[in-house]
Design a protein around this motif. Structure first.
Motif, PDB file in Angstrom:
ATOM      1  N   ALA A  96       0.776  -1.135   0.013  1.00 21.94           N
ATOM      2  CA  ALA A  96       0.031   0.106   0.098  1.00 21.94           C
ATOM      3  C   ALA A  96       0.890   1.182  -0.166  1.00 21.94           C
ATOM      4  O   ALA A  96       0.483   2.189  -0.769  1.00 21.94           O
ATOM      5  CB  ALA A  96      -1.019  -0.005   1.165  1.00 21.94           C
ATOM      6  N   PHE A  97       1.953   1.131   0.978  1.00 19.57           N
ATOM      7  CA  PHE A  97       2.855   2.431   0.791  1.00 19.57           C
ATOM      8  C   PHE A  97       3.502   2.812  -0.312  1.00 19.57           C
ATOM      9  O   PHE A  97       3.656   3.824  -0.992  1.00 19.57           O
ATOM     10  CB  PHE A  97       3.881   2.227   2.183  1.00 19.57           C
ATOM     11  N   ASP A  98       4.027   1.632  -1.007  1.00 21.66           N
ATOM     12  CA  ASP A  98       4.352   1.866  -2.445  1.00 21.66           C
ATOM     13  C   ASP A  98       3.428   2.442  -3.453  1.00 21.66           C
ATOM     14  O   ASP A  98       3.659   3.213  -4.490  1.00 21.66           O
ATOM     15  CB  ASP A  98       5.074   0.471  -3.019  1.00 21.66           C
ATOM     16  N   ALA A  99       2.143   1.967  -3.274  1.00 23.07           N
ATOM     17  CA  ALA A  99       1.024   2.411  -4.277  1.00 23.07           C
ATOM     18  C   ALA A  99       0.727   4.180  -3.864  1.00 23.07           C
ATOM     19  O   ALA A  99      -0.441   4.284  -4.336  1.00 23.07           O
ATOM     20  CB  ALA A  99       0.044   1.677  -4.401  1.00 23.07           C
ATOM     21  N   ASP A 100       1.303   4.492  -2.832  1.00 17.41           N
ATOM     22  CA  ASP A 100       0.808   6.012  -2.196  1.00 17.41           C
ATOM     23  C   ASP A 100      -0.544   5.881  -1.393  1.00 17.41           C
ATOM     24  O   ASP A 100      -1.215   6.920  -1.365  1.00 17.41           O
ATOM     25  CB  ASP A 100       0.996   6.850  -3.444  1.00 17.41           C
ATOM     26  N   ARG A 101      -1.103   4.768  -1.056  1.00 19.47           N
ATOM     27  CA  ARG A 101      -2.332   4.417  -0.540  1.00 19.47           C
ATOM     28  C   ARG A 101      -1.725   4.448   1.063  1.00 19.47           C
ATOM     29  O   ARG A 101      -1.849   3.603   1.854  1.00 19.47           O
ATOM     30  CB  ARG A 101      -3.035   3.211  -0.540  1.00 19.47           C
ATOM     31  N   HIS A 102      -1.555   5.744   1.487  1.00 24.18           N
ATOM     32  CA  HIS A 102      -1.064   6.134   2.945  1.00 24.18           C
ATOM     33  C   HIS A 102      -2.227   5.207   4.020  1.00 24.18           C
ATOM     34  O   HIS A 102      -1.559   5.010   4.967  1.00 24.18           O
ATOM     35  CB  HIS A 102      -0.967   7.399   3.176  1.00 24.18           C
ATOM     36  N   SER A 103      -3.367   5.768   3.970  1.00 22.86           N
ATOM     37  CA  SER A 103      -4.378   5.164   4.791  1.00 22.86           C
ATOM     38  C   SER A 103      -4.400   3.842   4.978  1.00 22.86           C
ATOM     39  O   SER A 103      -4.525   3.368   6.250  1.00 22.86           O
ATOM     40  CB  SER A 103      -5.854   5.902   4.649  1.00 22.86           C
ATOM     41  N   ASP A 104      -4.234   3.085   3.922  1.00 21.70           N
ATOM     42  CA  ASP A 104      -4.339   1.711   3.944  1.00 21.70           C
ATOM     43  C   ASP A 104      -2.972   1.086   4.627  1.00 21.70           C
ATOM     44  O   ASP A 104      -3.217   0.193   5.286  1.00 21.70           O
ATOM     45  CB  ASP A 104      -4.416   0.823   2.688  1.00 21.70           C
ATOM     46  N   ALA A 105      -1.931   1.539   4.229  1.00 23.21           N
ATOM     47  CA  ALA A 105      -0.631   1.577   4.835  1.00 23.21           C
ATOM     48  C   ALA A 105      -0.550   1.596   6.460  1.00 23.21           C
ATOM     49  O   ALA A 105      -0.367   0.493   7.216  1.00 23.21           O
ATOM     50  CB  ALA A 105       0.537   2.370   4.294  1.00 23.21           C
ATOM     51  N   VAL A 106      -1.296   2.733   6.767  1.00 18.86           N
ATOM     52  CA  VAL A 106      -1.257   2.864   8.133  1.00 18.86           C
ATOM     53  C   VAL A 106      -2.061   1.923   9.061  1.00 18.86           C
ATOM     54  O   VAL A 106      -1.869   1.275   9.901  1.00 18.86           O
ATOM     55  CB  VAL A 106      -1.896   4.461   8.649  1.00 18.86           C
ATOM     56  N   SER A 107      -3.200   1.348   8.345  1.00 26.74           N
ATOM     57  CA  SER A 107      -4.091   0.551   8.779  1.00 26.74           C
ATOM     58  C   SER A 107      -3.320  -0.845   9.132  1.00 26.74           C
ATOM     59  O   SER A 107      -3.545  -1.594   9.888  1.00 26.74           O
ATOM     60  CB  SER A 107      -5.440   0.255   7.932  1.00 26.74           C
TER      61      SER A 107
END
Length: 415
Positions: free
Chosen positions: A186-197
């Motif tokens: 998720a972080f690589d895809a720039d989806r920060h909220s998903d990464a944080v979860s």
């Protein structure tokens, strides 16, 4: 002067302008005829290419006419879906191994055994599967390609946990490991909220399992997203001290702490943290963690160089990043994300110096790697570079590079 006239004055055809902006030629034609208006992100790129301000662009654009919905809201479907059956999961995993190049290092009979492990769902099988998924992730050019298999592996783990409530510590550890991988994707895809979860779940699960190193790494990864929250690095450092001294956890946490200090402009504290991270060189191997702990000596030069860029120590940054670029793991054809990030850093050094040649030379290579890998992480670093351009945008080559950078994050839905 209309939009078409400005384009022609700069010597661009509709095809060339469309190529620079990452859209179809017919989209440019619709803008110029006033049938549709550029989207907000496209407007920024268009202004950069045309070498005008956003206010001047507004004056060039004719009022758009309603299109009746034919060109509005066109969305693409989910590009990948591994399906629900175990057989489809097995096939997708083997396909990913083949695509990434990992199959060359993994005997076919072992891959089949891994697929059998997914069906059986024992803790040891999940741990082995996770380790190879990390391998696939590290070798894959497009990190998002791993997501469907990670998702399905998490489904299997959830089912196994529901059936083994009495002795679930090993399964909790496997799930914490896998949620860290999900966060990385998720972080690589720039989806920060998903990464944080994902990182929060990984931290919670590893805490319940008593896996201190895994817990510390989850907090360290969380800190990359929320760097302003110093409590993450402090908590991770305390946990890492309780973990396995043969692992590099505490040195990775020190590297993350260095980034936080660099963001605050504290050179001395940053250097102390980086010196602590350098002590990872004294360890032998990775302790057999399976992949979730990925900090080692090969990353030190790029980590240190990135901190120097942020601190404005340009000579130190350039020397250190050039050294990183010459290392094996960052050689051409190896890790696209790491190499693209270093190239973006070298371009940023050029931007801070006001050197358009250096900006274009390194920035163009980083853009190409971002396109090839689809990495939102590299695109994010390039957006930081774009913000450094300032008066360099007057240089046509830099303006074109800026348009390409913006286009990396500009989905095209017309035409």
């Amino acid at each position: 002067m209309g939009l078409a006239r400005r384009r022609k004055a700069l010597g661009y055809s509709q095809e060339k302008l469309a190529q620079l902006l990452g859209v179809d030629r017919t989209t440019v034609g619709r803008w110029e005829s006033g049938r549709i208006a550029p989207q907000p992100a496209q407007r920024r790129a268009l202004a950069a290419v045309l070498e005008i301000s956003l206010h001047e662009l507004d004056a060039l654009l004719a009022p758009p006419r309603p299109t009746g919905g034919a060109d509005q809201g066109r969305l693409s479907g989910d590009p990948m879906d591994a399906g629900d059956s175990d057989e489809m999961i097995r096939r997708e995993f083997l396909r990913l191994l083949t695509v990434s190049g990992a199959l060359a290092a993994l005997p076919a009979e072992e891959a089949e055994a891994l697929a059998d492990g997914v069906r059986r769902g024992t803790p040891a099988d999940f741990a082995r599967m996770n380790g190879h998924l990390w391998q696939v992730y590290q070798l894959a050019r497009a990190k998002r390609s791993v997501h469907p298999v990670v998702r399905d592996q998490l489904t299997r783990l959830t089912e196994a946990l529901a059936q083994n409530r009495g002795g679930a510590r090993s399964l909790l550890t496997a799930a914490a490991d896998l949620f860290q991988l999900a966060g990385e994707v998720a972080f690589d895809a720039d989806r920060h909220s998903d990464a944080v979860s994902s990182y929060a779940l990984a931290a919670s699960l590893s805490k319940d399992a008593g896996a201190y190193d895994l817990w510390a790494c989850a907090l360290a990864r969380h800190a990359y997203v929320e760097m302003a929250e110093h409590r993450y690095t402090q908590a991770a450092e305390a946990l890492a001290a309780r973990g396995d001294g043969a692992l590099s956890t505490r040195y990775w946490v020190a590297s993350v702490r260095a980034e936080a200090h660099a963001g605050l402009g504290d050179l001395d504290a940053c250097e102390r943290a980086l010196d602590r991270a350098e002590e990872v060189q004294g360890l032998n191997g990775d302790g057999g963690n399976g992949g979730w702990l990925r900090f080692d000596g090969s990353r030190l030069a790029e980590e240190r160089g990135a901190r120097y860029v942020r601190l404005g120590r340009l000579d130190l940054a350039e020397c250190t990043l050039q050294k990183a670029l010459g290392q094996g793991p960052l050689a051409s054809g190896q890790s696209f994300r790491r190499r693209g990030t270093v190239l973006a850093g070298l371009a940023a050094v050029g931007a801070k110096r006001g050197d358009p040649e250096q900006v274009v030379a390194y920035g163009s290579q980083a853009v190409e790697l971002a396109r090839t890998s689809g990495s939102g992480y590299v695109a994010r670093r390039l957006r930081d570079l774009y913000d450094e351009f300032g008066t360099l945008r007057r240089d046509r080559r830099v303006a074109e590079l800026g348009a390409e950078i913006v286009a990396l994050s500009t989905p095209s839905r017309e035409g």
